[in-house]
Design an enzyme around this catalytic site. Structure first.
Site, PDB file in Angstrom:
ATOM      1  CB  SER A  88      -0.828  -0.015   1.236  1.00  0.00           C
ATOM      2  OG  SER A  88      -0.097   0.316   2.445  1.00  0.00           O
ATOM      3  CE  LYS A 159      -3.003   2.325   4.883  1.00  0.00           C
ATOM      4  NZ  LYS A 159      -2.653   1.569   3.772  1.00  0.00           N
TER       5      LYS A 159
END
Length: 283
Positions: A88, A159
């Site tokens: 990701s 993230k």
């Protein structure tokens, strides 16, 4: 009359003289070799086996225990290895990378900034609170994850911070770019071929929370996927574990986690006083 001298003279029997001479020779030999004169004169801790094989094993075990305790203390409070479990965050971080997370980055009044790559606990915001399982298994897993030997807990995520408290984050402008407080952001760190977002959104980030997104937008479950969850997809600042600072493994990828100047031109949120924490100069 010297009776003491006579008694001493009579006491020197042939046997006692031989014993005295033997002890003298033993003492001289011990002095030459450096060996202890007798086991009875050794300190208790040496007589207990510390010079034997068993003693060496005990010392090795104590040293290993002390080293393990030190590593766990450092990873618990200062610098923790974190195994990247998915793609990701490509092309900034790859699956299998072990990054070192600075757990002191936000402990002394500093807050996450736009552009920071952070590790956080998503329980309660990116999903339900993590159910309690076997405490022994959980402890072993945490210990292994703390030194980068196991995947992190399912509720831990890595993230990039795109919006902080008070920011209005929208997707997208006429060129497909994300806007923060009306300023388009050129996200040069995105995975090649990805668009900034295929999901349209318009959100004002609540104070004390963060809007986060992966760099591989087409393969990332991030704030966009939890718009209907508690917090609207945002993450509480106090759930941030730390900032990803360095890539420590594999050897060929030793480097700092790249910073970005993509948010330098983003203005402060309406009603907020501009600060270094909210700006993008730090990235």
């Amino acid at each position: 009359m010297n009776t003491e001298g006579q008694l001493a003279e009579r006491d020197r029997s042939p046997g006692s003289e031989k014993e005295h001479e033997a002890r003298s020779r033993s003492s001289r030999a011990s002095a030459r070799t450096g060996e202890p004169r007798s086991a009875g004169r050794l300190p208790q801790w040496l007589r207990g086996g510390w010079l034997t094989g068993g003693g060496r094993w005990r010392r090795a075990a104590l040293l290993a225990t002390a080293c393990a305790a030190f590593v766990l203390l450092v990873s618990g409070f200062v610098l923790q290895p974190f195994l990247i479990p998915s793609g990701s965050m490509e092309g900034t971080l790859r699956p299998g990378d072990r990054v070192l997370v600075n757990k002191l980055a936000y402990r002394f009044g500093d807050d996450p900034r736009r552009g920071d790559v952070v590790v956080f606990d998503g329980a309660g915001s990116f999903g339900e609170e993590e159910p309690s399982g076997n405490p022994v298994t959980g402890l072993l897993r945490k210990a292994a994850a703390a030194v980068g030997l196991a995947e992190p807990a399912e509720s831990d995520y890595v993230k990039r911070v795109v919006g902080i408290g008070g920011d209005r984050v929208t997707c997208c402008d006429e060129r497909g770019r994300i806007e923060v407080n009306g300023q388009p952001v050129d996200e040069h760190y995105l995975h090649p071929g990805d668009s900034p977002s295929r999901v349209r959104f318009d959100i004002v980030v609540p104070e004390g929370r963060l809007w986060v997104m992966g760099d591989h937008r087409d393969a990332s479950r991030d704030s966009r996927d939890y718009l209907g969850a508690p917090g609207g997809g945002t993450v509480p600042v106090d759930k941030v574990i730390g900032r990803a600072e360095w890539i420590g493994w594999p050897f060929g990828r030793w480097s700092g986690v790249p910073r970005t100047d993509a948010f330098t031109s983003v203005p402060a949120a309406p009603g907020r006083i501009p600060s270094a924490a909210s700006g993008g100069a730090h990235g």
